[in-house]
Design a protein around this motif. Sequence first.
Motif, short mmCIF file in Angstrom:
data_model
loop_
_atom_site.label_atom_id
_atom_site.label_comp_id
_atom_site.label_asym_id
_atom_site.label_seq_id
_atom_site.Cartn_x
_atom_site.Cartn_y
_atom_site.Cartn_z
N ASP A 110 0.83 -1.20 0.00
CA ASP A 110 0.00 0.00 0.00
C ASP A 110 0.86 1.26 0.00
OD1 ASP A 110 -2.53 -1.44 0.34
OD2 ASP A 110 -1.70 -1.97 2.30
N TYR A 111 1.98 1.18 0.69
CA TYR A 111 2.84 2.35 0.85
C TYR A 111 4.30 1.97 0.63
CZ TYR A 111 -1.23 4.32 3.23
OH TYR A 111 -2.49 4.77 3.53
N VAL A 112 5.08 2.95 0.19
CA VAL A 112 6.53 2.80 0.08
C VAL A 112 7.17 3.90 0.90
CG1 VAL A 112 8.50 2.84 -1.49
CG2 VAL A 112 6.34 1.81 -2.24
N VAL A 113 8.00 3.49 1.86
CA VAL A 113 8.68 4.45 2.72
C VAL A 113 10.17 4.38 2.44
CG1 VAL A 113 9.35 4.93 5.12
CG2 VAL A 113 6.95 4.55 4.54
N GLU A 114 10.72 5.49 1.99
CA GLU A 114 12.13 5.55 1.70
C GLU A 114 12.91 5.65 3.03
OE1 GLU A 114 14.89 8.36 -1.12
OE2 GLU A 114 12.81 8.01 -1.74
N GLU A 133 8.87 8.76 11.07
CA GLU A 133 7.79 9.76 10.99
C GLU A 133 6.77 9.39 9.90
OE1 GLU A 133 9.46 13.68 10.53
OE2 GLU A 133 10.55 13.46 12.43
N ARG A 134 7.29 8.92 8.76
CA ARG A 134 6.39 8.54 7.67
C ARG A 134 5.50 7.37 8.08
NH1 ARG A 134 11.58 8.94 4.07
NH2 ARG A 134 11.55 11.17 3.64
N ALA A 194 2.85 8.59 10.37
CA ALA A 194 1.85 9.33 9.60
C ALA A 194 0.90 8.36 8.88
CB ALA A 194 2.52 10.27 8.59
N ILE A 195 1.46 7.30 8.32
CA ILE A 195 0.64 6.30 7.62
C ILE A 195 -0.37 5.67 8.58
CG2 ILE A 195 0.71 3.99 6.55
CD1 ILE A 195 3.43 4.97 5.23
N THR A 218 -1.59 6.98 11.38
CA THR A 218 -2.60 8.01 11.68
C THR A 218 -3.59 8.14 10.53
OG1 THR A 218 -1.05 9.23 13.06
CG2 THR A 218 -2.94 10.46 12.24
N ALA A 219 -3.08 8.23 9.32
CA ALA A 219 -3.94 8.39 8.14
C ALA A 219 -4.86 7.19 7.96
CB ALA A 219 -3.09 8.61 6.89
N CYS A 275 -7.88 7.38 9.84
CA CYS A 275 -8.83 8.40 9.34
C CYS A 275 -9.52 7.95 8.06
CB CYS A 275 -8.10 9.72 9.06
SG CYS A 275 -7.47 10.53 10.53
N LYS A 276 -9.23 6.76 7.57
CA LYS A 276 -9.84 6.32 6.31
C LYS A 276 -11.35 6.26 6.43
CE LYS A 276 -6.68 4.36 3.19
NZ LYS A 276 -6.22 3.05 2.69
#
Lengths: 204, 204
Positions: free
Chosen positions: B164-168, B177-178, B181-182, B184-185, B188-189
């Motif tokens: 679903d997500y790619v975190v560098e 932090e990323r 944030a993911i 938390t987001a 909120c879906k």
Amino acid sequence: MKKEKGLLIVLSGPAGVGKGTVCGALRTKDTDISYSVSATTRAPRTGEVDGVNYFFKKKEEFEEMIEKDEFLEWAKYVDNYYGTPLENVKKTLNEGQDIILEIEVQGARKVKERYPEGVFIFLMPPSLAELRKRIEGRGTENAELINKRMTVAREELDMMKNYDYVVENDEVEKAVERIQAIVTAEHCKQERLIEKYKQLVEVE
Amino acid sequence: MKKEKGLLIVLSGPAGVGKGTVCGALRTKDTDISYSVSATTRAPRTGEVDGVNYFFKKKEEFEEMIEKDEFLEWAKYVDNYYGTPLENVKKTLNEGQDIILEIEVQGARKVKERYPEGVFIFLMPPSLAELRKRIEGRGTENAELINKRMTVAREELDMMKNYDYVVENDEVEKAVERIQAIVTAEHCKQERLIEKYKQLVEVE
């Protein structure tokens, strides 16, 4: 490497939920997001500044801009026009810069039709009772207008399903943090990043 | 109101990308996420503690747990077994608590099959060159093993599309932090929240 487009972030929600307050607080915190200033025909409230909070327009001016297709969206809401001037939004996104729109629910729906790849955030009061308290607390509306707004708000709750995210506005600071987290997370979405990384592997 | 289930967050990525470091840093920061401790048959590295970093198992023990279906996923990876004990994950999610798994890419794929509603995060090095540097820097692997891992890593890059997500992982702090944030987001879906809010409107 191809320049990534910015995110169009749409912050909407029922009348009186505090979109303006939350957006204002976000504005003081985050420097990586641009803010779209809407146009409206409603009268400025105390403290609102033309060109900062809104572009305050006469009805005739607004209708002329509609004629010229100069809005990303526009809507008539409780007898007033609200709209998002198109030019600045396009320019900002093409520069790879995120931009946030704070708009009424009707306007958000129109943006969704025209720009479905936007990030749609619904700002939500903890309950309708809380919504009524907030509207009454504002003290600049009469009872009839409040009831009108409440009816609209119930309809708007049904519109949550058209949004990607729901952010509860229990505290302004928390709402702002959630919105910032959503923006960060959206930038990490696999669909947005996979092409970038495929390029890196090819380069090896 | 019905208790919401916790989020199953799966953090994966190529060998050597720094999953352990990032997960360890996250562990020191965020108290709202539980951490699943994996089982493995590989030898402990310096500083690794049994029951904290991994449950270090003998091959025979691990195979017995496989027999008894006691893993959410397990995989054989560069001659060693890795697996996620099922029991604790289930219990944590049912308590409404988020839990994060830090696992190899093969394992993540199996979790995705079994639990597609999980949040799948792919931790990514800035480039394959950087990956090589990191693996070499670790200093505990021989050249043959590094080459083996590099080949595996190229295959794993192809697997990004299942996430679903790619975190560098350019900086550990930023990666942490990323991920926060993911999480938390994700909370909120709209899909996760709409039922809760519909209840509130009914109650009015």
